[in-house]
Design a protein around this motif. Structure first.
Motif, PDB file in Angstrom:
ATOM      1  N   SER B  27       0.868  -1.183   0.000  1.00 31.40           N
ATOM      2  CA  SER B  27       0.000   0.000   0.000  1.00 31.40           C
ATOM      3  C   SER B  27       0.900   1.228   0.000  1.00 31.40           C
ATOM      4  N   ARG B  29       1.400   3.201   2.232  1.00 32.87           N
ATOM      5  CA  ARG B  29       1.989   3.490   3.538  1.00 32.87           C
ATOM      6  C   ARG B  29       2.940   2.407   4.020  1.00 32.87           C
ATOM      7  N   GLN B  30       2.604   1.177   3.713  1.00 35.47           N
ATOM      8  CA  GLN B  30       3.448   0.096   4.236  1.00 35.47           C
ATOM      9  C   GLN B  30       3.360  -1.122   3.338  1.00 35.47           C
ATOM     10  N   SER B  32       3.522  -5.386   3.719  1.00 34.20           N
ATOM     11  CA  SER B  32       3.500  -6.526   4.643  1.00 34.20           C
ATOM     12  C   SER B  32       3.895  -7.778   3.863  1.00 34.20           C
ATOM     13  N   MET B  46       6.762  -6.374   8.516  1.00 37.02           N
ATOM     14  CA  MET B  46       6.300  -5.070   8.053  1.00 37.02           C
ATOM     15  C   MET B  46       7.476  -4.233   7.552  1.00 37.02           C
ATOM     16  N   THR B  48       8.179  -0.212   5.881  1.00 37.85           N
ATOM     17  CA  THR B  48       7.585   1.086   5.542  1.00 37.85           C
ATOM     18  C   THR B  48       7.737   1.319   4.046  1.00 37.85           C
ATOM     19  N   ASN B 184      -7.952  -0.563   6.610  1.00 39.41           N
ATOM     20  CA  ASN B 184      -6.676  -1.185   6.278  1.00 39.41           C
ATOM     21  C   ASN B 184      -5.536  -0.203   6.517  1.00 39.41           C
ATOM     22  N   SER B 185      -4.339  -0.603   6.125  1.00 43.40           N
ATOM     23  CA  SER B 185      -3.168   0.230   6.359  1.00 43.40           C
ATOM     24  C   SER B 185      -3.233   1.527   5.565  1.00 43.40           C
ATOM     25  N   SER B 186      -3.915   1.477   4.412  1.00 43.03           N
ATOM     26  CA  SER B 186      -3.935   2.667   3.558  1.00 43.03           C
ATOM     27  C   SER B 186      -5.192   3.501   3.746  1.00 43.03           C
ATOM     28  N   SER B 289      -0.819  -7.403  11.189  1.00 39.80           N
ATOM     29  CA  SER B 289      -0.906  -6.358  10.164  1.00 39.80           C
ATOM     30  C   SER B 289      -2.369  -6.044   9.898  1.00 39.80           C
ATOM     31  N   ALA B 290      -2.618  -4.789   9.524  1.00 38.92           N
ATOM     32  CA  ALA B 290      -3.981  -4.408   9.161  1.00 38.92           C
ATOM     33  C   ALA B 290      -4.423  -5.112   7.881  1.00 38.92           C
ATOM     34  N   ASP B 291      -3.447  -5.569   7.080  1.00 39.78           N
ATOM     35  CA  ASP B 291      -3.770  -6.245   5.818  1.00 39.78           C
ATOM     36  C   ASP B 291      -3.695  -7.768   5.945  1.00 39.78           C
TER      37      ASP B 291
END
Lengths: 204, 542
Positions: B27, B29-30, B32, B46, B48, B184-186, B289-291
């Motif tokens: 994404s 932002r990050q 995974s 993770m 960045t 999610n992460s984004s 992870s959020a994903d």
């Protein structure tokens, strides 16, 4: 990926090589194995044939004994006659001489060719037996044509062997002043002396 | 969860993939990454979305086994979905049509995909396609390059919403209009599915750490409903079901707000515990992870909307080809080994029967039976009279001698017949008489062959004769002479034994093709002779 471009083939060289080797080795081994299997099957089939023949032979043993008893005497007679076994050319010549004397002819000239396979053997269905013939050409002088038939009949009765007449030519000869006991005819005949050989016996 | 569920069939061909693979989510932002082993992963690593993160990512990849296939998930704002109907076509026509449409929609990205989603119900029965693309390829370019540089086979690149469809299938949801909402992460991901098929998705970049986040989320959901109406995907009158995927149990308030503010929206929240229980992801993995949930869904089943172009997945397809070749070699080797083993078993069995002569053998072998039968036969032959050869040969020899005797011929019969006819033909005098018994007739020369030259075999043997004669007395009357000869021949032909009579020479050659000369002087003894030749053939039965 353009499926089988040069680069791809290069990268797949090793697995393709292994695949080709597996197919090649497998094909060779299977071919060899198949050959061995067929050989074993042939041997088994041959053995089954032998077994069947052995059974038939044993089953017919009584019948064979009866056949031997029935035909042995006549076979031995044919041996004495000179039909079975080696040629008895001396017997044939003795027969010519005796028939000439018996029919009071003027002598017989003869020529005997080399022994050869009998050309009409197939008509006789000889099986394991082999038939041969030797062609004899005879020249003789006759008072009249009946002498030829008497000569051939006498030769056949003598038991010097078994023959068949292939060809005869009779022609008149000039008897000069027509004297008595002078030949009027000249005959030329071709006889085939036939012999038979059992299996296992070689020509002498 | 008491929502209507799809019928559950367990004979699905889409079984969960348990093969090892590397799952990567990118994404803005990050990033995974998770190593999928035996149907699950333990947690995500993770990175960045920065140069430092990329360097760390490369170091991470360097430790990965080179043959591990990589599946990449992209969660980005720069995405596009189009649901379109095209005229029905098949084969190359379909490929050309779809490719043309993809180029028309997405000129600047190689990451695009088109999936057939059934047929229209109208008369034309058009094909319905979902076109989707990542419109900003730069977002993942460096990360994809890192994977390729590490010689890892990249199997596919997928948009996150396409994986969401797997969630619906796992939960067996049957809502006609379903909006999946997840943080999610984004940002906030809102994915709309009509009749369990992805139609559209959008990503709202909302900072989840602010106090207004939940309120903003609720507004986005309301806006999305209006957006769907504007796109004519669904009307405002239609029932919309909202499923809030709350993987960290932070969206309970959102569910309450949505339910309160939108009475015509059916809202449900999928809690962390429900996710763990129903999706099968381990709690630590979900928390990593959020994903993570989407990576798990991707691990279970990769969607069919692979955005990766052929040059990116080259390594993966080459690996599959290599494995296919190796598998083929293994299968061929196995089949050949089985065939070979079976053949050798048969050879062993046959040889055992042929060669074994063990008395203890369960079945008596053929070799032993032959030996016993031959021994019995030898015992039986001891009682036979002594004979120079087998009974069969004795019988054959005797029968052959009889046949020869029966087939022997002499000239006597033919001479008798000729003599009898001569008595009725006083003008005919025979000078020479030839006779032959063979497959061919006697030659006109009449001379016997030299000894050693047998008559040719083949064909039935028959008797033939050649008579050289003359007409006596002859005083130059050729007509009378020829009549006498013809009369003689005619009498011969009347004999029952005779098959054929042929005059081969007459005193006068009256053939128009030949020259003729002579003398007509009258008087006895001066007119020459009236010689002739006549061929006589007996019937073959004689």
């Amino acid at each position: 990926m353009n499926a089988l471009d040069l680069h791809t083939l290069k990268t797949l060289r090793r697995p393709l090589g292994v695949l080709a080797a597996v197919i090649a080795i497998g094909a060779i081994l299977l071919s060899y194995t198949d050959g061995e299997l067929q050989s074993a099957q042939r041997a088994a089939a041959q053995q089954q044939n032998q077994l069947r023949e052995a059974r038939i032979q044993l089953n017919k043993s009584g019948e064979e004994k009866e056949t031997i008893v029935r035909y042995l005497d006549r076979y031995q007679y044919l041996q004495q006659l000179g039909f079975v076994g080696d040629e008895q050319r001396i017997n044939w010549l003795d027969g010519l001489r005796f028939a000439n004397r018996e029919t009071r002819l003027f002598g017989v000239d003869y020529q005997i060719g080399a022994q050869q396979p009998y050309p009409y053997a197939a008509e006789l269905n000889p099986g394991q037996l082999t038939l041969y013939q030797s062609v004899m050409k005879i020249n003789l002088k006759l008072l009249h044509e009946g002498d030829l038939m008497r000569f051939l009949g006498t030769l056949a009765r003598l038991g010097a062997g078994l023959f068949s007449v292939n060809q005869c030519v009779i022609e008149r000869v000039d008897a000069g002043d027509n004297l008595r006991n002078q030949p009027n005819l000249r005959a030329e005949c071709e006889l085939a002396w036939i012999t038979l050989r059992p299996p296992g016996e070689k020509k002498s | 969860m008491n929502w209507p569920a799809l019928p559950k069939f367990n004979f699905s061909f889409n079984r969960p993939d348990t093969g090892d693979k590397l799952l990567i989510s990118v994404s803005a932002r990050q990033v995974s990454a998770a190593h999928w082993r035996h149907g699950h992963f333990a947690g995500c690593d993770m990175f960045t979305y920065s140069d430092e993160g990329l360097a760390a990512f490369k170091s991470y990849l360097a430790e990965i086994r080179k043959s591990l296939p990589v599946h990449m998930l992209v969660d980005a704002v720069e995405e596009d979905y189009r649901f379109e109907a095209l005229p029905h076509s098949t084969g190359r026509d379909r490929s050309a049509l779809v490719n043309r449409k993809l180029k028309q929609h997405y000129r600047n990205t190689p990451y695009l995909s088109a999936q057939l989603r059934g047929r229209d119900a109208g008369k034309r029965r058009d094909d319905r396609y979902l076109f989707c693309a990542l419109t900003n390829p730069e977002l993942i370019a460096e990360w994809v390059q890192a994977v390729i540089e590490c010689d890892l086979p990249l199997a596919g690149i997928y948009l996150l919403p396409t994986v969401s469809q797997g969630l619906v299938e796992r939960l067996q949801l049957a809502q006609t209009n379903l909006l999946l909402v997840s943080s999610n992460s984004s940002g906030l991901r809102l994915t709309f599915l009509r009749e369990q098929t992805l139609r559209i998705s959008r990503l709202a970049r909302i900072d989840a750490t602010t106090a207004q986040a939940i309120k903003n989320y609720a507004e986005e959901i309301s806006n999305t409903r209006l957006y769907l109406h504007a796109l004519r995907v669904m009307t405002l009158d239609e029932q919309l079901s909202v499923l809030i995927v709350d993987s960290d149990d932070t969206l309970a308030e959102l569910a309450e707000i949505v339910a309160r503010d939108n009475p015509n929206i059916e809202c449900h929240r999928l809690t962390r515990a429900e996710i763990v229980a129903r999706i099968g992801i381990a709690a630590p993995a979900l928390d990593s992870s959020a994903d993570a949930l989407y990576l798990h869904l991707l691990g279970l089943q990769a969607p069919d909307s692979n955005l990766a172009p052929a040059n990116v997945t080259f390594g993966y397809r080459r690996q599959k080809l290599r494995r296919g070749i190796n598998a083929a070699a293994g299968v061929i080797a196995f089949v050949m080994a089985v065939m070979g083993a079976y053949s050798w078993y048969r050879i062993y069995d046959i040889n055992l029967e042929i060669k074994s002569d063990s008395e203890s053998a369960a079945r008596q072998t053929a070799a032993r039976q032959i030996a016993e039968l031959q021994a019995q036969y030898r015992e039986a032959t001891r009682q036979y009279p002594a004979a120079p050869t087998s009974g069969e040969n004795l019988r054959s020899a005797v029968e052959i001698s009889q046949k020869i005797g029966a087939t022997t011929r002499s000239p006597e019969t033919m001479m008798t017949i000729v003599s009898r006819v001569l008595e009725h033909s006083p003008a005919i005098a025979v000078k020479r008489f030839g006779w032959k018994y063979g497959a061919t007739n006697i030659e006109p020369g009449g001379k016997a062959d030299e000894p050693g030259f047998a008559a040719a075999a083949g064909g039935a043997r028959r008797q033939s004769g050649l008579i050289d004669g003359e007409v006596r007395p002859f005083r130059g009357d050729h007509r009378a002479a020829i009549e006498a000869i013809n009369g003689f021949a005619s009498l011969l032909a009347q004999q029952p034994q005779v098959a054929e009579v042929k005059i081969t020479k007459l005193p006068l050659n009256i053939n128009p093709a030949s020259a003729l000369s002579g003398n007509t002087t009258e008087g006895g003894g001066l007119a020459g002779t009236a010689e002739f030749k006549l061929l006589l053939v007996f019937k073959p039965t004689l």
